[in-house]
Design a protein around this motif. Structure first.
Motif, PDB file in Angstrom:
ATOM      1  N   UNK A  32     -41.604   8.384  -2.235  1.00  0.00           N
ATOM      2  CA  UNK A  32     -40.286   8.550  -1.635  1.00  0.00           C
ATOM      3  C   UNK A  32     -39.270   7.613  -2.281  1.00  0.00           C
ATOM      4  N   UNK A  33     -39.662   6.363  -2.499  1.00  0.00           N
ATOM      5  CA  UNK A  33     -38.757   5.399  -3.116  1.00  0.00           C
ATOM      6  C   UNK A  33     -38.368   5.829  -4.528  1.00  0.00           C
ATOM      7  N   UNK A  34     -39.357   6.318  -5.291  1.00  0.00           N
ATOM      8  CA  UNK A  34     -39.084   6.760  -6.662  1.00  0.00           C
ATOM      9  C   UNK A  34     -38.135   7.955  -6.673  1.00  0.00           C
ATOM     10  N   UNK A  35     -38.414   8.930  -5.806  1.00  0.00           N
ATOM     11  CA  UNK A  35     -37.555  10.123  -5.746  1.00  0.00           C
ATOM     12  C   UNK A  35     -36.130   9.745  -5.385  1.00  0.00           C
ATOM     13  N   UNK A  36     -35.979   8.871  -4.389  1.00  0.00           N
ATOM     14  CA  UNK A  36     -34.639   8.480  -3.956  1.00  0.00           C
ATOM     15  C   UNK A  36     -33.918   7.720  -5.066  1.00  0.00           C
ATOM     16  N   UNK A  37     -34.639   6.810  -5.723  1.00  0.00           N
ATOM     17  CA  UNK A  37     -34.026   6.044  -6.810  1.00  0.00           C
ATOM     18  C   UNK A  37     -33.590   6.962  -7.948  1.00  0.00           C
ATOM     19  N   UNK A  38     -34.405   7.946  -8.264  1.00  0.00           N
ATOM     20  CA  UNK A  38     -34.041   8.900  -9.316  1.00  0.00           C
ATOM     21  C   UNK A  38     -32.784   9.677  -8.955  1.00  0.00           C
ATOM     22  N   UNK A  39     -32.657  10.025  -7.667  1.00  0.00           N
ATOM     23  CA  UNK A  39     -31.455  10.726  -7.222  1.00  0.00           C
ATOM     24  C   UNK A  39     -30.215   9.841  -7.375  1.00  0.00           C
ATOM     25  N   UNK A  40     -30.346   8.561  -7.036  1.00  0.00           N
ATOM     26  CA  UNK A  40     -29.223   7.642  -7.198  1.00  0.00           C
ATOM     27  C   UNK A  40     -28.857   7.478  -8.675  1.00  0.00           C
ATOM     28  N   UNK A  41     -29.879   7.392  -9.514  1.00  0.00           N
ATOM     29  CA  UNK A  41     -29.634   7.215 -10.945  1.00  0.00           C
ATOM     30  C   UNK A  41     -28.949   8.442 -11.536  1.00  0.00           C
ATOM     31  N   UNK A  42     -29.333   9.642 -11.060  1.00  0.00           N
ATOM     32  CA  UNK A  42     -28.688  10.867 -11.537  1.00  0.00           C
ATOM     33  C   UNK A  42     -27.201  10.862 -11.243  1.00  0.00           C
ATOM     34  N   UNK A  43     -26.831  10.293 -10.104  1.00  0.00           N
ATOM     35  CA  UNK A  43     -25.411  10.253  -9.714  1.00  0.00           C
ATOM     36  C   UNK A  43     -24.742   8.948 -10.164  1.00  0.00           C
ATOM     37  N   UNK A  44     -25.487   8.161 -10.976  1.00  0.00           N
ATOM     38  CA  UNK A  44     -24.981   6.903 -11.544  1.00  0.00           C
ATOM     39  C   UNK A  44     -24.641   5.876 -10.463  1.00  0.00           C
ATOM     40  N   UNK A  45     -25.326   5.988  -9.330  1.00  0.00           N
ATOM     41  CA  UNK A  45     -25.161   4.984  -8.280  1.00  0.00           C
ATOM     42  C   UNK A  45     -26.274   3.944  -8.455  1.00  0.00           C
ATOM     43  N   UNK A  46     -26.114   3.117  -9.498  1.00  0.00           N
ATOM     44  CA  UNK A  46     -27.179   2.187  -9.889  1.00  0.00           C
ATOM     45  C   UNK A  46     -27.351   1.060  -8.880  1.00  0.00           C
ATOM     46  N   UNK A  47     -26.282   0.714  -8.192  1.00  0.00           N
ATOM     47  CA  UNK A  47     -26.365  -0.355  -7.197  1.00  0.00           C
ATOM     48  C   UNK A  47     -27.321   0.028  -6.066  1.00  0.00           C
ATOM     49  N   UNK A  48     -27.200   1.275  -5.558  1.00  0.00           N
ATOM     50  CA  UNK A  48     -28.078   1.724  -4.486  1.00  0.00           C
ATOM     51  C   UNK A  48     -29.521   1.850  -4.971  1.00  0.00           C
ATOM     52  N   UNK A  49     -29.679   2.330  -6.203  1.00  0.00           N
ATOM     53  CA  UNK A  49     -31.029   2.449  -6.769  1.00  0.00           C
ATOM     54  C   UNK A  49     -31.672   1.074  -6.871  1.00  0.00           C
ATOM     55  N   UNK A  50     -30.912   0.091  -7.351  1.00  0.00           N
ATOM     56  CA  UNK A  50     -31.425  -1.272  -7.482  1.00  0.00           C
ATOM     57  C   UNK A  50     -31.800  -1.854  -6.125  1.00  0.00           C
TER      58      UNK A  50
END
Length: 514
Positions: free
Chosen positions: A396-414
């Motif tokens: 779940x964490x990986x999927x969510x982080x990938x979604x944030x990265x796709x939208x260039x929301x790197x702060x939330x992914x981090x």
């Protein structure tokens, strides 16, 4: 036969139908033979009443044998191990010859498991009816004196009216509403499946998340509607077909019993219950109407709680078997969200307790179910939102982080990945995604340390070697940069950009030497 026998015959019929809760299954054209059953109780005897002048015991013996054969056929049809028959003769005269030995013990058919226990009621001796009272333990008395045609007709009318009214009431319970909302939900499921396929595919994770699948990280961020939207989404064609078929049959049955408005209340609350249980006990992404459909099982179980005799006489056994099979599949087959199934089952049962039956009220019971439902929902939600770390696994964490990265929301992914690593042991993939977010944020030092952790766990992770090489280039560490770029190229020789990086480093070294 006289009015005396008629009166006793119909008095017994009324006693069994009214007091003992038997139902009429067969009445002969001459209305001198009546069969009664109570199949919801396996131990209950099937009753046969016969009004007949016996005369000779050998005729009675043949009749008992024929009754046993008929009972054996019924026993096989019902699939029962045993079928006891209580065979009652109402007669003006017992057999003129010796007959007691023929009825002293139940008669069993050869090679059969049906038995016939026989009792003779002598209309000239009303006290013989006391034997029935002794067996069924309920008062049964006959007024003294002679019975007229009017008396016989009155008790006959009472018995038949009771049987007919009982049958009408039972039938009405199954035909209160028409399955309008069932068909509506079937249509919505099909339409949403086609929509998902159009937008990227019903098995595509990003598409499912975008359009409302149950996904714990987003629920924790406040997207509360995800407790409801998964009810109409399905993952793949087989999932859709199975749930649509189940909804068509189970939903129709529930909507016919409880009516349209109660059905939609039960279905939606059960769907919420299924998603809530999945939210608490299963961190994986999920969707489907299964929780709401199991809520239909819960609604039918509530029917069994209120009308146990009718439930087991009609659909009870089949419902319990199908429910048990579905729950067993959920516990044994990987990938099935059984928490959602059980949550939906409980939610449907509780919702039905709140709604109860059409045109019937049990305020104290409905309030009790409402209090239990609200307390349970509030308690689970409070637990879920206060313990978010328990509601996410690595996938779940990986999927969510990938979604944030796709939208260039790197702060939330981090932030998401850093919090996850603090709480649980993480794989190389998690550390790699974290390092990628850190690179995009310009935090090269932490990114370098996390990439080293990736390589420590998984030495052949070529993307990690490549990114490390890029960081070392930024630090102007040619030796380290070349070392990791070469390792990346060796691990994945077909990746052109790895070789380009090596060439870049070589040019850098050449220009540096000059």
């Amino acid at each position: 036969m006289g009015f005396q026998e008629d009166y006793i015959f119909w008095t017994l019929a009324h006693y069994f139908i009214s007091d003992q809760e038997y139902r009429m299954i067969q009445l002969s054209k001459g209305q001198d033979e009546l069969w009664l059953e109570k199949l919801e109780h396996k131990e209950a005897k099937v009753i046969r009443l016969l009004k007949y002048n016996l005369d000779w015991s050998n005729w009675m013996q043949r009749d008992i044998e024929n009754t046993a054969q008929k009972a054996e056929s019924v026993r096989r049809q019902l699939g029962r191990k045993e079928l006891p028959i209580f065979n009652i003769y109402i007669t003006a005269f017992p057999p003129v010859d010796d007959y007691e030995f023929r009825i002293s013990a139940p008669f069993k058919a050869e090679k059969g498991k049906a038995s016939v226990q026989t009792l003779i009621i002598d209309s000239s001796n009303p006290e013989s009816i006391d034997k029935i009272q002794a067996i069924f333990h309920d008062p049964l008395t006959l007024p003294a004196g002679e019975y007229t045609e009017t008396d016989a007709d009155a008790v006959k009318h009472a018995a038949l009216s009771k049987a007919v009214n009982k049958a009408k009431k039972e039938k009405a319970l199954f035909n209160f509403g028409k399955p309008f909302f069932t068909y509506m939900f079937v249509f919505i499921q099909l339409a949403m499946f086609l929509f998902l396929e159009w937008k990227g595919g019903s098995t595509d994770t990003s598409t499912l998340i975008k359009y409302g699948a149950k996904f714990n990280p987003l629920i924790l961020e406040g997207e509360w509607w995800r407790f409801f939207t998964p009810i109409v989404l399905h993952i793949g064609l087989l999932h859709l077909l199975m749930n649509t078929l189940a909804l068509y049959y189970l939903g129709s049955a529930v909507e016919r019993v409880y009516g349209n408005l109660r059905f939609i209340f039960i279905y939606i609350l059960a769907g919420f219950g299924g998603t809530l249980a999945s939210f608490i006990f299963s961190p994986a992404l999920s969707a489907g109407a299964s929780g709401a459909i199991f809520g239909c099982f819960g609604a039918l179980l509530y029917f069994g709680l209120i009308y146990p005799k009718l439930f087991f006489r009609t659909m009870g056994f089949n419902i319990l078997v199908v429910l048990a099979i579905n729950l067993a599949f959920g516990f044994t087959i990987p990938g099935i969200d059984n928490a959602g199934h059980i949550g939906g089952l409980i939610g449907g049962f509780l919702a039905t307790g709140i709604a109860h039956f059409p045109k019937k009220k049990k305020i104290w019971l409905q309030l009790l179910f409402l209090a239990i439902t609200v307390s349970l929902a509030v308690g689970l939600l409070k637990y879920g939102f206060s313990e978010p770390g328990n509601l996410m696994n690595e996938q779940t964490a990986v999927v969510m982080a990938q979604e944030y990265i796709k939208t260039e929301d790197y702060k939330k992914a981090h932030s998401l990945l850093a919090d996850f690593i603090k709480e649980k042991e993480a794989s190389a993939e998690v550390y790699f995604l974290l390092s990628y977010a850190e690179i995009k944020e310009g935090d090269l030092q932490n990114a370098k340390e996390h990439l080293k952790q990736v390589i420590k766990q998984k030495a052949d992770f070529h993307e990690a070697h490549y990114n490390l090489a890029l960081i070392y280039i930024e630090e102007e560490n040619r030796t380290k940069a070349k070392q990791h770029a070469q390792k990346a190229a060796d691990l994945n020789p077909g990746q052109e950009e790895y070789h380009q990086l090596l060439d870049q480093i070589a040019d850098w070294e050449t220009s540096g030497q000059q």
